[in-house]
Write a protein that holds these residues in place. Structure first.
Motif, PDB file in Angstrom:
ATOM      1  N   ALA A  73      -8.948 -18.764  -3.708  1.00 14.26           N
ATOM      2  CA  ALA A  73      -9.329 -17.356  -3.864  1.00 14.26           C
ATOM      3  C   ALA A  73      -8.278 -16.431  -3.269  1.00 14.26           C
ATOM      4  O   ALA A  73      -8.041 -15.329  -3.770  1.00 14.26           O
ATOM      5  CB  ALA A  73     -10.692 -17.117  -3.217  1.00 14.26           C
ATOM      6  N   GLN A  74      -7.623 -16.889  -2.188  1.00 15.92           N
ATOM      7  CA  GLN A  74      -6.622 -16.035  -1.527  1.00 15.92           C
ATOM      8  C   GLN A  74      -5.369 -15.826  -2.382  1.00 15.92           C
ATOM      9  O   GLN A  74      -4.668 -14.838  -2.234  1.00 15.92           O
ATOM     10  CB  GLN A  74      -6.207 -16.644  -0.193  1.00 15.92           C
ATOM     11  N   LYS A  75      -5.112 -16.795  -3.243  1.00 21.12           N
ATOM     12  CA  LYS A  75      -3.858 -16.759  -4.003  1.00 21.12           C
ATOM     13  C   LYS A  75      -3.666 -15.458  -4.766  1.00 21.12           C
ATOM     14  O   LYS A  75      -2.575 -14.917  -4.813  1.00 21.12           O
ATOM     15  CB  LYS A  75      -3.817 -17.921  -5.006  1.00 21.12           C
ATOM     16  N   VAL A  76      -4.745 -14.967  -5.380  1.00 15.95           N
ATOM     17  CA  VAL A  76      -4.575 -13.788  -6.223  1.00 15.95           C
ATOM     18  C   VAL A  76      -4.179 -12.573  -5.392  1.00 15.95           C
ATOM     19  O   VAL A  76      -3.355 -11.761  -5.817  1.00 15.95           O
ATOM     20  CB  VAL A  76      -5.820 -13.499  -7.080  1.00 15.95           C
ATOM     21  N   PHE A  77      -4.727 -12.489  -4.168  1.00 15.56           N
ATOM     22  CA  PHE A  77      -4.373 -11.327  -3.353  1.00 15.56           C
ATOM     23  C   PHE A  77      -2.918 -11.406  -2.902  1.00 15.56           C
ATOM     24  O   PHE A  77      -2.246 -10.392  -2.796  1.00 15.56           O
ATOM     25  CB  PHE A  77      -5.345 -11.183  -2.181  1.00 15.56           C
ATOM     26  N   SER A  78      -2.435 -12.629  -2.677  1.00 20.21           N
ATOM     27  CA  SER A  78      -1.025 -12.719  -2.288  1.00 20.21           C
ATOM     28  C   SER A  78      -0.146 -12.373  -3.495  1.00 20.21           C
ATOM     29  O   SER A  78       0.871 -11.700  -3.346  1.00 20.21           O
ATOM     30  CB  SER A  78      -0.689 -14.086  -1.682  1.00 20.21           C
ATOM     31  N   ARG A  79      -0.552 -12.749  -4.704  1.00 22.87           N
ATOM     32  CA  ARG A  79       0.206 -12.365  -5.908  1.00 22.87           C
ATOM     33  C   ARG A  79       0.237 -10.848  -6.073  1.00 22.87           C
ATOM     34  O   ARG A  79       1.283 -10.257  -6.317  1.00 22.87           O
ATOM     35  CB  ARG A  79      -0.469 -12.907  -7.158  1.00 22.87           C
ATOM     36  N   LEU A  80      -0.950 -10.237  -5.925  1.00 20.91           N
ATOM     37  CA  LEU A  80      -1.028  -8.783  -6.095  1.00 20.91           C
ATOM     38  C   LEU A  80      -0.179  -8.082  -5.038  1.00 20.91           C
ATOM     39  O   LEU A  80       0.496  -7.102  -5.319  1.00 20.91           O
ATOM     40  CB  LEU A  80      -2.490  -8.321  -5.989  1.00 20.91           C
ATOM     41  N   GLY A  81      -0.184  -8.663  -3.818  1.00 18.70           N
ATOM     42  CA  GLY A  81       0.606  -8.098  -2.727  1.00 18.70           C
ATOM     43  C   GLY A  81       2.093  -8.212  -3.010  1.00 18.70           C
ATOM     44  O   GLY A  81       2.862  -7.271  -2.789  1.00 18.70           O
ATOM     45  N   GLN A  82       2.517  -9.365  -3.537  1.00 21.38           N
ATOM     46  CA  GLN A  82       3.936  -9.572  -3.855  1.00 21.38           C
ATOM     47  C   GLN A  82       4.429  -8.474  -4.788  1.00 21.38           C
ATOM     48  O   GLN A  82       5.512  -7.939  -4.632  1.00 21.38           O
ATOM     49  CB  GLN A  82       4.141 -10.915  -4.561  1.00 21.38           C
ATOM     50  N   PHE A  83       3.579  -8.141  -5.767  1.00 15.71           N
ATOM     51  CA  PHE A  83       4.002  -7.146  -6.742  1.00 15.71           C
ATOM     52  C   PHE A  83       4.147  -5.782  -6.115  1.00 15.71           C
ATOM     53  O   PHE A  83       5.062  -5.037  -6.414  1.00 15.71           O
ATOM     54  CB  PHE A  83       3.017  -7.092  -7.910  1.00 15.71           C
ATOM     55  N   ALA A  86       7.273  -5.647  -4.216  1.00 15.99           N
ATOM     56  CA  ALA A  86       8.453  -5.657  -5.070  1.00 15.99           C
ATOM     57  C   ALA A  86       8.888  -4.246  -5.469  1.00 15.99           C
ATOM     58  O   ALA A  86       9.939  -4.062  -6.049  1.00 15.99           O
ATOM     59  CB  ALA A  86       8.194  -6.500  -6.313  1.00 15.99           C
ATOM     60  N   GLY A  87       8.075  -3.248  -5.166  1.00 18.28           N
ATOM     61  CA  GLY A  87       8.465  -1.856  -5.442  1.00 18.28           C
ATOM     62  C   GLY A  87       7.367  -1.152  -6.191  1.00 18.28           C
ATOM     63  O   GLY A  87       7.143  -1.438  -7.371  1.00 18.28           O
ATOM     64  N   ALA A  88       6.732  -0.221  -5.520  1.00 19.27           N
ATOM     65  CA  ALA A  88       5.614   0.474  -6.150  1.00 19.27           C
ATOM     66  C   ALA A  88       6.073   1.188  -7.414  1.00 19.27           C
ATOM     67  O   ALA A  88       5.385   1.198  -8.423  1.00 19.27           O
ATOM     68  CB  ALA A  88       5.015   1.471  -5.167  1.00 19.27           C
ATOM     69  N   GLY A  89       7.294   1.754  -7.344  1.00 21.35           N
ATOM     70  CA  GLY A  89       7.809   2.506  -8.491  1.00 21.35           C
ATOM     71  C   GLY A  89       7.857   1.637  -9.734  1.00 21.35           C
ATOM     72  O   GLY A  89       7.370   2.014 -10.791  1.00 21.35           O
ATOM     73  N   LYS A  90       8.386   0.433  -9.530  1.00 21.77           N
ATOM     74  CA  LYS A  90       8.576  -0.462 -10.671  1.00 21.77           C
ATOM     75  C   LYS A  90       7.244  -0.912 -11.260  1.00 21.77           C
ATOM     76  O   LYS A  90       7.105  -1.063 -12.463  1.00 21.77           O
ATOM     77  CB  LYS A  90       9.339  -1.700 -10.200  1.00 21.77           C
ATOM     78  N   SER A  91       6.273  -1.158 -10.356  1.00 20.96           N
ATOM     79  CA  SER A  91       5.022  -1.717 -10.866  1.00 20.96           C
ATOM     80  C   SER A  91       3.976  -0.651 -11.142  1.00 20.96           C
ATOM     81  O   SER A  91       2.913  -0.935 -11.625  1.00 20.96           O
ATOM     82  CB  SER A  91       4.480  -2.755  -9.884  1.00 20.96           C
ATOM     83  N   SER A  92       4.323   0.643 -10.821  1.00 20.00           N
ATOM     84  CA  SER A  92       3.279   1.654 -10.899  1.00 20.00           C
ATOM     85  C   SER A  92       2.789   1.885 -12.330  1.00 20.00           C
ATOM     86  O   SER A  92       1.657   2.270 -12.526  1.00 20.00           O
ATOM     87  CB  SER A  92       3.757   2.959 -10.284  1.00 20.00           C
ATOM     88  N   ASN A  93       3.667   1.700 -13.323  1.00 22.25           N
ATOM     89  CA  ASN A  93       3.173   1.922 -14.680  1.00 22.25           C
ATOM     90  C   ASN A  93       2.638   0.644 -15.319  1.00 22.25           C
ATOM     91  O   ASN A  93       2.317   0.612 -16.487  1.00 22.25           O
ATOM     92  CB  ASN A  93       4.241   2.578 -15.564  1.00 22.25           C
ATOM     93  N   PRO A 115      -5.488  -1.450  -4.622  1.00 25.02           N
ATOM     94  CA  PRO A 115      -5.792  -0.227  -5.380  1.00 25.02           C
ATOM     95  C   PRO A 115      -5.043  -0.123  -6.712  1.00 25.02           C
ATOM     96  O   PRO A 115      -5.425   0.685  -7.552  1.00 25.02           O
ATOM     97  CB  PRO A 115      -5.348   0.898  -4.436  1.00 25.02           C
ATOM     98  N   HIS A 116      -3.985  -0.942  -6.892  1.00 20.76           N
ATOM     99  CA  HIS A 116      -3.264  -0.850  -8.160  1.00 20.76           C
ATOM    100  C   HIS A 116      -3.936  -1.655  -9.273  1.00 20.76           C
ATOM    101  O   HIS A 116      -3.427  -1.705 -10.391  1.00 20.76           O
ATOM    102  CB  HIS A 116      -1.802  -1.261  -7.989  1.00 20.76           C
ATOM    103  N   VAL A 117      -5.101  -2.270  -8.988  1.00 21.11           N
ATOM    104  CA  VAL A 117      -5.828  -3.013 -10.023  1.00 21.11           C
ATOM    105  C   VAL A 117      -6.701  -2.040 -10.831  1.00 21.11           C
ATOM    106  O   VAL A 117      -7.331  -1.156 -10.263  1.00 21.11           O
ATOM    107  CB  VAL A 117      -6.709  -4.111  -9.384  1.00 21.11           C
ATOM    108  N   SER A 118      -6.701  -2.224 -12.153  1.00 20.46           N
ATOM    109  CA  SER A 118      -7.472  -1.305 -13.010  1.00 20.46           C
ATOM    110  C   SER A 118      -8.653  -1.969 -13.696  1.00 20.46           C
ATOM    111  O   SER A 118      -9.553  -1.298 -14.171  1.00 20.46           O
ATOM    112  CB  SER A 118      -6.579  -0.742 -14.121  1.00 20.46           C
ATOM    113  N   LEU A 119      -8.618  -3.297 -13.820  1.00 15.70           N
ATOM    114  CA  LEU A 119      -9.689  -3.984 -14.533  1.00 15.70           C
ATOM    115  C   LEU A 119     -10.145  -5.188 -13.719  1.00 15.70           C
ATOM    116  O   LEU A 119      -9.317  -5.992 -13.276  1.00 15.70           O
ATOM    117  CB  LEU A 119      -9.179  -4.449 -15.905  1.00 15.70           C
TER     118      LEU A 119
END
Ligand code: 5AD
Length: 474
Positions: A73-83, A86-93, A115-119
């Motif tokens: 279960a923890q894996k997904v949060f570490s993936r989301l964190g990595q992104f 990696a740069g909010a600007g790049k991943s913001s869109n 907070p960057h998750v939409s679905l």
């Protein structure tokens, strides 16, 4: 009762044109999840989205998650964190979506933690995915599908299948068993079986597309109850699938011992295309632990099922799942599990340290076995099983087996074949053999796989190229 789709925020965001949008899916966990991702990909492609191999190239990033143990279960949060790092600007869109068991379990809290998750959408709500996607496309910032009150299975017009020769096919979703350690009933909802006619029709279509192996899926696959007037039992369904012309291998996973009846063994005996392998998770060899786990069988009843499988005319290989260090498991309980390994002689064992899960009965109990002790028990169980597997695999040396070549390892020049009994045989081969069936003689054996050489000199029994192409597109 129908629950409304929840839309907790509707901040306007620019609605990008769907055409040309690219998506990426990463899947964690079981085969059900792998197949759910194939179906989600089908839904997206039907709406004009295009799959890409790297998250960096995607407009939409989907994580299909697993919560069976805490680490998963923890894996997904570490993936989301990595992104995010990696740069909010790049991943913001980019649009991020969390699907599957963690989505169901954590729900709205995912938006807090990431907070960057939409679905956020659990598997029981996948039939609503097209609606949820439409809301996203129309600019909704946060969308959720978390209802477990569904009668529906996840049916799609198009399923992207990621393997050219083996097709996964769900026959039953959810689980009603309520084992005290297991989160699945809370994440996947109640059992829902698909009508047998639909299943058989899909199987025939898959064979026409060039697939030669079908794996029937369900968290408790043998609890299948045909909702159609045909009222096929699971064993009857197996035979009907196994008799489809052109199909060479049928597998099914995972069976629950409680619903494992002798007619399933009779079906395996009667129908050679049904693979000679049963995965029958025991979880523990101690009656006291089995009772606390609410598995619904005793050690003796489980062994009766094993004896029934062993009495079949064909040799059927058996694998299992075991949890060590469950609440209150004593050294004596654990010894009984070790003794069970000797008694059964499994061909493969998947073993896990107990991990308390929220929304389960045992989640509220004292997790009494210390982590180091769980570790020691796991190592000792795996070592005992290793010895058993060495002996069982050595008995294969000198024998010939038909394998489906599933992969080719270019660095080693080795083909990777799988026997119907689910053993892996590595042997010198060629890349174009992948997807074909051939006979292989076993020359040596290790604990986890066999080494062999091709036994027939005939050219590979390849399906016509045109069929392969259709399968690859399908
Ligand atoms: N802790 C450890 N292992 C678990 N499994 C299921 N729930 C848990 C848990 N809470 C294991 C069981 C199951 C397999 C898929 O995962 O062995 O059969």
């Amino acid at each position: 009762m129908e629950e409304p789709l929840v839309q907790i925020s509707a901040e306007p965001a620019p609605a990008a044109p769907v055409e040309g949008r690219r998506f990426y899916i990463e899947t964690f966990g079981c085969q059900m999840n792998v197949h759910d991702s194939e179906k989600v990909a089908g839904v997206l492609m039907a709406r004009g989205y295009r799959p890409v191999a790297e998250p960096e190239d995607a407009d939409l990033i989907f994580y299909n998650t697993c919560s069976i143990r805490e680490k998963a279960a923890q894996k997904v949060f570490s993936r989301l964190g990595q992104f995010r790092k990696a740069g909010a600007g790049k991943s913001s869109n980019k649009i991020f979506a969390v699907l599957g068991c963690v989505a169901q379990q954590e729900g709205e809290e995912i938006f807090e933690r990431a907070p960057h998750v939409s679905l956020v959408c659990g598997s029981a709500s996948y039939p609503k995915l097209p609606e949820l996607l439409e809301q996203l496309e129309n600019g909704s910032r946060r969308v959720m599908g978390l209802s477990l009150r569904t009668e529906d299975c996840f049916e799609t017009e198009l399923t992207r299948r990621d393997n050219r020769f083996r097709a996964y096919l769900t026959i039953i979703e959810g689980c009603d068993k309520r084992c005290s350690f297991c989160v699945v009933p809370a994440t996947r909802g109640p059992e829902r079986s698909r009508p047998s006619g639909k299943i058989l029709e899909e199987c025939r279509r898959l064979v026409d597309e060039g697939f030669t192996e079908i794996q029937l899926l369900g968290q408790t696959v043998n609890s299948y109850r045909d909702p159609s007037p045909a009222r096929l039992s699971f064993a009857e369904l197996l035979v009907r699938v196994g008799e489809i012309r052109g199909l060479r291998r049928v597998r099914f996973t995972t069976s629950h011992p409680r619903d494992f009846t002798p007619d399933i063994v009779q079906a395996l005996d009667a129908c050679p295309t049904l693979c000679d392998h049963v995965h029958l998770p025991v979880q523990s060899g101690s009656n006291a632990v089995l009772r606390r786990m609410a598995r619904g069988y005793t050690r003796e009843e489980y062994l009766e099922k094993i004896d029934c499988i062993r009495a079949a005319k064909r040799a059927i290989s058996i694998s299992t799942d075991i949890i060590v260090g469950f609440c209150g498991e004593t050294v004596d309980d654990f010894e009984q599990t070790l003794a069970l390994l000797d008694r059964v002689g499994y061909d493969q064992v998947f073993s896990f340290k107990y991990s308390p899960r929220p929304k389960t009965a045992a989640g509220g109990w004292v997790d009494s076995v210390p982590e180091e002790e769980k570790g020691r028990r796991l190592v000792s169980l795996q070592e005992r099983q290793r010895q058993i597997q060495i002996l069982r695999n050595q008995a294969c040396v000198g024998k010939e087996y038909e394998v489906l070549v599933e992969a080719y390892q270019p660095k080693l020049g080795q083909a990777v074949g799988r026997t119907t009994s689910n053993r892996i045989i590595n042997f010198p081969g060629r890349p174009e053999w992948v997807g074909t069936y051939m006979n292989v003689r076993v020359t040596s054996a290790g604990p986890n796989s066999l080494v062999g050489e091709r036994a027939d000199n005939a050219e590979a029994d390849a399906p016509p190229a045109s069929r392969l192409r259709v399968a690859a597109q399908g």
